[in-house]
Design a protein around this motif. Structure first.
Motif, PDB file in Angstrom:
ATOM      1  N   UNK A 166      -6.782 -21.305 -40.565  1.00  0.00           N
ATOM      2  CA  UNK A 166      -6.230 -21.906 -39.482  1.00  0.00           C
ATOM      3  C   UNK A 166      -6.887 -21.916 -38.315  1.00  0.00           C
ATOM      4  N   UNK A 167      -6.639 -22.619 -37.194  1.00  0.00           N
ATOM      5  CA  UNK A 167      -7.229 -22.416 -35.802  1.00  0.00           C
ATOM      6  C   UNK A 167      -7.119 -21.126 -35.219  1.00  0.00           C
ATOM      7  N   UNK A 168      -7.924 -20.524 -34.487  1.00  0.00           N
ATOM      8  CA  UNK A 168      -7.691 -19.288 -34.013  1.00  0.00           C
ATOM      9  C   UNK A 168      -7.028 -19.404 -32.710  1.00  0.00           C
ATOM     10  N   UNK A 169      -6.081 -18.338 -32.231  1.00  0.00           N
ATOM     11  CA  UNK A 169      -5.421 -18.421 -30.943  1.00  0.00           C
ATOM     12  C   UNK A 169      -5.882 -16.968 -30.597  1.00  0.00           C
ATOM     13  N   UNK A 170      -6.653 -16.731 -29.581  1.00  0.00           N
ATOM     14  CA  UNK A 170      -7.111 -15.502 -29.234  1.00  0.00           C
ATOM     15  C   UNK A 170      -6.382 -14.771 -28.243  1.00  0.00           C
ATOM     16  N   UNK A 171      -6.398 -13.311 -28.739  1.00  0.00           N
ATOM     17  CA  UNK A 171      -5.586 -12.418 -27.842  1.00  0.00           C
ATOM     18  C   UNK A 171      -6.326 -11.181 -27.424  1.00  0.00           C
ATOM     19  N   UNK A 172      -6.666 -10.877 -26.142  1.00  0.00           N
ATOM     20  CA  UNK A 172      -7.331  -9.548 -25.741  1.00  0.00           C
ATOM     21  C   UNK A 172      -6.288  -8.900 -25.318  1.00  0.00           C
ATOM     22  N   UNK A 173      -6.165  -7.696 -26.177  1.00  0.00           N
ATOM     23  CA  UNK A 173      -5.234  -6.679 -25.746  1.00  0.00           C
ATOM     24  C   UNK A 173      -5.853  -5.288 -25.323  1.00  0.00           C
ATOM     25  N   UNK A 174      -5.028  -4.169 -25.410  1.00  0.00           N
ATOM     26  CA  UNK A 174      -5.626  -2.586 -25.057  1.00  0.00           C
ATOM     27  C   UNK A 174      -5.314  -1.992 -26.391  1.00  0.00           C
ATOM     28  N   UNK A 175      -6.273  -1.393 -26.841  1.00  0.00           N
ATOM     29  CA  UNK A 175      -5.941  -0.439 -27.894  1.00  0.00           C
ATOM     30  C   UNK A 175      -4.881   0.604 -27.825  1.00  0.00           C
ATOM     31  N   UNK A 176      -3.801   0.674 -28.688  1.00  0.00           N
ATOM     32  CA  UNK A 176      -2.814   1.515 -28.442  1.00  0.00           C
ATOM     33  C   UNK A 176      -1.687   1.004 -27.685  1.00  0.00           C
ATOM     34  N   UNK A 177      -1.746  -0.244 -27.384  1.00  0.00           N
ATOM     35  CA  UNK A 177      -0.762  -1.055 -26.692  1.00  0.00           C
ATOM     36  C   UNK A 177      -0.434  -2.499 -27.340  1.00  0.00           C
ATOM     37  N   UNK A 178       0.859  -2.455 -27.695  1.00  0.00           N
ATOM     38  CA  UNK A 178       1.069  -3.901 -28.618  1.00  0.00           C
ATOM     39  C   UNK A 178       1.809  -5.003 -27.540  1.00  0.00           C
ATOM     40  N   UNK A 180      -9.533 -15.956 -22.847  1.00  0.00           N
ATOM     41  CA  UNK A 180     -11.086 -15.555 -22.928  1.00  0.00           C
ATOM     42  C   UNK A 180     -11.298 -15.613 -24.558  1.00  0.00           C
ATOM     43  N   UNK A 181     -12.558 -15.652 -24.599  1.00  0.00           N
ATOM     44  CA  UNK A 181     -12.934 -15.286 -26.058  1.00  0.00           C
ATOM     45  C   UNK A 181     -12.824 -13.892 -26.373  1.00  0.00           C
ATOM     46  N   UNK A 182     -12.638 -13.526 -27.525  1.00  0.00           N
ATOM     47  CA  UNK A 182     -12.412 -12.244 -28.028  1.00  0.00           C
ATOM     48  C   UNK A 182     -13.623 -11.613 -28.846  1.00  0.00           C
ATOM     49  N   UNK A 183     -13.880 -10.286 -29.154  1.00  0.00           N
ATOM     50  CA  UNK A 183     -14.827  -9.763 -29.960  1.00  0.00           C
ATOM     51  C   UNK A 183     -13.848  -9.096 -31.178  1.00  0.00           C
ATOM     52  N   UNK A 184     -14.101  -9.780 -32.229  1.00  0.00           N
ATOM     53  CA  UNK A 184     -13.278  -9.244 -33.415  1.00  0.00           C
ATOM     54  C   UNK A 184     -14.362  -9.489 -34.744  1.00  0.00           C
ATOM     55  N   UNK A 185     -14.398  -8.223 -35.355  1.00  0.00           N
ATOM     56  CA  UNK A 185     -15.246  -8.086 -36.551  1.00  0.00           C
ATOM     57  C   UNK A 185     -16.505  -8.237 -36.244  1.00  0.00           C
ATOM     58  N   UNK A 186     -17.009  -7.918 -35.255  1.00  0.00           N
ATOM     59  CA  UNK A 186     -18.485  -8.195 -34.552  1.00  0.00           C
ATOM     60  C   UNK A 186     -18.934  -9.471 -34.280  1.00  0.00           C
ATOM     61  N   UNK A 187     -17.788 -10.537 -34.141  1.00  0.00           N
ATOM     62  CA  UNK A 187     -18.285 -11.911 -33.782  1.00  0.00           C
ATOM     63  C   UNK A 187     -17.339 -12.220 -32.544  1.00  0.00           C
ATOM     64  N   UNK A 214      -6.960 -11.142 -32.751  1.00  0.00           N
ATOM     65  CA  UNK A 214      -6.723  -9.951 -31.591  1.00  0.00           C
ATOM     66  C   UNK A 214      -7.874  -9.086 -31.598  1.00  0.00           C
ATOM     67  N   UNK A 215      -8.161  -8.735 -30.395  1.00  0.00           N
ATOM     68  CA  UNK A 215      -9.239  -7.760 -30.022  1.00  0.00           C
ATOM     69  C   UNK A 215      -8.338  -6.498 -29.292  1.00  0.00           C
ATOM     70  N   UNK A 216      -8.377  -5.403 -30.295  1.00  0.00           N
ATOM     71  CA  UNK A 216      -7.648  -4.254 -29.821  1.00  0.00           C
ATOM     72  C   UNK A 216      -8.798  -3.304 -30.054  1.00  0.00           C
ATOM     73  N   UNK A 217     -10.117  -3.566 -29.940  1.00  0.00           N
ATOM     74  CA  UNK A 217     -11.012  -2.554 -29.795  1.00  0.00           C
ATOM     75  C   UNK A 217     -11.263  -1.333 -30.855  1.00  0.00           C
ATOM     76  N   UNK A 218     -10.669  -2.025 -32.152  1.00  0.00           N
ATOM     77  CA  UNK A 218     -10.542  -1.350 -33.269  1.00  0.00           C
ATOM     78  C   UNK A 218      -9.560  -0.063 -33.407  1.00  0.00           C
ATOM     79  N   UNK A 219      -8.827   0.019 -32.155  1.00  0.00           N
ATOM     80  CA  UNK A 219      -7.849   1.336 -32.310  1.00  0.00           C
ATOM     81  C   UNK A 219      -6.946   1.539 -33.310  1.00  0.00           C
TER      82      UNK A 219
END
Length: 196
Positions: A38-50, A133-140, A68-73
């Motif tokens: 499906x189409x992406x809906x991007x979410x930038x969060x902070x690792x350790x916070x949901x 904003x665009x997010x960084x997920x899985x290196x993309x 969702x970008x949680x910086x790999x937390x």
């Protein structure tokens, strides 16, 4: 992007695209057999916070995949309750560069999740998230509206403006593969098929 990925696997789309569109293999299905498109809906969060995920469930359109970008937390940012809420709102699934929990429950619900880790470690609820904003997920880098496809082989992200072309190429690739399989069943070798 009619019919999301038209039933194509992540591997077929990756090969058809000729693009660097595969997330790194650290993103895995949270349960065996999970599939999402499906189409992406991007979410930038902070690792350790949901808290951002609670807001995302309300903001994302039906049929979309939360990316969702949680910086790999390594925290359980997502679990059964959020999955139930998302499923109720028609959200197609979750791809998160971070951890989740309740994988057995999500399997029973048939809610597809792809994550960096599975962990019981809890989270705070302080940061409401960035959804523009665009997010960084899985290196993309992923933008809202990009086509996301995940299955047991991995996760691919096709840029929105390239998705329809790639889907057409994937249709052609599948037709070629069906022909190759028929030729193999009559005794032809892969060396002959690929002129190697």
């Amino acid at each position: 992007m009619n019919n999301a990925a038209r039933g194509h696997s992540s591997a077929t789309l990756y090969e058809a695209s000729k693009l660097p569109c595969a997330c790194d293999p650290g993103l895995k299905p949270a349960w065996r057999g999970a599939k999402v498109a499906g189409p992406a809906f991007t979410v930038r969060g902070v690792g350790g916070d949901n808290l951002a995920l609670h807001h995302a469930v309300l903001k994302a359109p039906a049929g979309s995949v939360l990316v969702v970008d949680m910086q790999g937390a390594e925290h359980g940012h997502w679990g059964e309750i959020l999955a139930a809420a998302a499923q109720h709102r028609g959200i197609a699934g979750l791809v998160i560069d971070g951890g989740v929990r309740d994988s057995d429950e999500m399997a029973q619900m048939d809610f597809p999740v792809f994550s960096r880790s599975i962990t019981v470690v809890g989270t705070a609820k302080d940061y409401a998230g960035d959804f523009s904003s665009p997010v960084r997920v899985g290196g993309l880098t992923v933008r809202s509206g990009d086509l996301v496809v995940g299955d047991s082989d991995g996760v691919v992200v096709l840029p929105r403006d390239a998705a329809d072309t790639v889907l057409d190429k994937a249709d052609e690739r599948v037709a070629d593969e069906q022909r190759f399989l028929a030729e193999i069943s009559t005794g032809k070798t892969t060396l002959e098929i690929y002129s190697l």
